[in-house]
Design an enzyme around this catalytic site. Structure first.
Site, PDB file in Angstrom:
ATOM      1  N   GLY A  16       0.883  -1.151   0.000  1.00  0.00           N
ATOM      2  CA  GLY A  16       0.000   0.000   0.000  1.00  0.00           C
ATOM      3  C   GLY A  16       0.915   1.192   0.000  1.00  0.00           C
ATOM      4  O   GLY A  16       1.440   1.568   1.034  1.00  0.00           O
ATOM      5  N   THR A  17       1.128   1.783  -1.164  1.00  0.00           N
ATOM      6  CA  THR A  17       2.070   2.894  -1.211  1.00  0.00           C
ATOM      7  C   THR A  17       1.978   3.587  -2.552  1.00  0.00           C
ATOM      8  O   THR A  17       1.364   3.084  -3.492  1.00  0.00           O
ATOM      9  CB  THR A  17       3.513   2.380  -1.018  1.00  0.00           C
ATOM     10  OG1 THR A  17       4.368   3.496  -0.853  1.00  0.00           O
ATOM     11  CG2 THR A  17       3.993   1.624  -2.235  1.00  0.00           C
TER      12      THR A  17
END
Lengths: 217, 218
Positions: A16-17
């Site tokens: 998640g980035t």
């Protein structure tokens, strides 16, 4: 965590980035968001720095499994400093990228990590290299990665120009990160940006409330 | 319908043992409100797995004289729902949107349909309603949908401003669809646009070689 592993096997691990790097006239900007989350439900850190320095003018952003990426970067930093002592000079950006590529390719069955490497060296100036999950190495002028990157492909395609100035490129990178963080729930926090030029590296942090707003009602 | 015929004749892939996949409008659709009407747009690709069953699909389906819907998801599902709604006739855009929502929500387990309903009526002027998979209904000034839409959220957020003119909306929609078609393998072909206002519906097509030349990074 179990559920996340199953999800990852099914969809492919993607941290998640949002990470990105872009070259401008005289240097390169590399940046990321600062959120670490567990399964997209709990934010375990709001201010994690995903831009890691591997040498004076070479920085890396990690994608994929954070644990794998950290292990690979640790090994890479060692190899690189040893290499630079042997060559009696600053390592080239492609040397750093090749070290990462070697580690990722030779251990492709065990690892799930990809990198964006950006930096400046005397031979070729500002460069960006992408090492993907299986160990492919390619050079690009601008690149984006992570789960939040899908939302800004259109923006980056439309807005990026190779001949931007330092300020324009910084604004472009900040806008792109802000737009991605605005749509991706597992990207967020502050924007970490590093500007690398011949004269060195400058780390800029843009806190959440200072990020540009786009129709955020 | 051409896409149904193509699906029937699409050969089974014998080597990999894969059954023929459902015909889907992996797609990019967009709708924008302006003062006086709405602009809607869509790409034109319908795929059955990796085979492009129809490269000039019209995904802008009229429901009523000044009400259109943009279809994404399963081609069969969305065509069926659109027929049901059109049969029930809906002079108000909001009514048409609610009819779509009723079908999409009631049969949410069986359907894969993401629909944008846009049009003009005398009561509220130009309106855009979004009915994504699952059957939620929400009105938005600008909305995108389909598999290609993820790539243009950033572009849309940064380039949409309230109170744009019709020409600006058309340009924004054409640019956004072009960018999405560039990145999404399931979107492509031509760009179909329509602008709907009190004076009626104006449709236009932008062919592949006439798409706006957005500076590409590759």
């Amino acid at each position: 965590m179990e559920r996340r592993c199953l999800d990852a096997q099914f969809k492919g691990v993607s941290t998640g980035t949002t990470i990105l790097a872009a070259t401008f006239d005289g240097g390169v900007v590399i940046g990321s968001d600062s959120r670490a989350s567990i399964g997209g439900e709990y934010v375990s850190s709001k201010t994690i720095n995903k831009v890691i320095q591997v040498h004076d003018r070479i920085f890396c952003c990690m994608a994929g499994s954070l644990a794998d990426a950290q292990a690979v970067l640790k090994a890479a930093k060692f190899h690189l400093s040893f290499h630079s002592v042997q060559m009696e000079s600053q390592p080239q950006v492609i040397a750093a990228a090749s070290v990462l590529k070697d580690l990722c390719y030779k251990n492709k069955d065990e690892l799930q990590a990809g990198f964006i490497t950006a930096g400046w060296d005397r031979k070729k100036g500002p460069q960006i290299y992408v090492v993907s999950l299986g160990g492919m190495l390619i050079s690009q002028q601008v690149t984006i990665g992570g789960s939040g990157s899908t939302y800004i492909y259109g923006y980056v395609d439309a807005k990026y120009r190779p001949d931007m100035s330092r300020e324009e490129c910084l604004q472009f990178a900040t806008n792109a990160l802000a737009l991605a963080m605005g749509r991706d729930n597992v990207s967020g926090g502050v924007a970490h940006l590093v500007v690398i030029t011949e004269s060195g590296a400058e780390h800029i942090v843009v806190p959440g409330n200072k990020l540009p707003k786009f129709n955020d009602e | 319908d051409v896409s149904d015929a193509a699906a029937r004749f699409c050969p089974k892939r014998s080597g990999s043992g894969m059954d023929r996949e459902e015909v889907s409008t992996g797609t990019t659709i967009m709708a924008v409100e302006y003062d006086g009407g709405v602009v809607i747009g869509a790409d034109s690709r319908t795929t059955t797995g990796a085979y492009i069953a129809n490269r000039v699909t019209d995904k802008l389906t009229p429901i009523h004289e000044r009400i259109f819907c943009c279809r994404s998801g399963s081609a069969a599902d969305t065509q069926a729902i659109a027929e049901v709604v059109a049969y029930q006739l809906a002079p108000l855009v909001e009514t048409a949107a609610h009819l779509f929502k009723a079908s999409c929500y009631r049969y949410r387990e069986e359907l894969t349909a993401g629909i944008l309903v846009a049009g003009w009526d005398r009561r509220r002027g130009g309106q855009v309603y979004c009915v994504p998979i699952g059957g939620m209904l929400v009105r938005q000034p600008v909305s995108v949908g389909g598999s290609g839409s993820t790539y243009i959220y950033g572009f849309m957020d940064s380039n949409y401003k309230p109170n744009m003119t019709k020409e600006q909306c058309l340009e924004l929609t054409a640019s956004a669809l072009t960018l999405a078609m560039e990145r999404d393998g399931s979107s492509g072909g031509v760009v179909r646009l329509a602008s709907i206002s009190e004076s009626g519906v104006e449709r236009r097509v932008i062919l592949g070689n006439q798409l706006p030349k957005i500076v590409s990074t590759h």
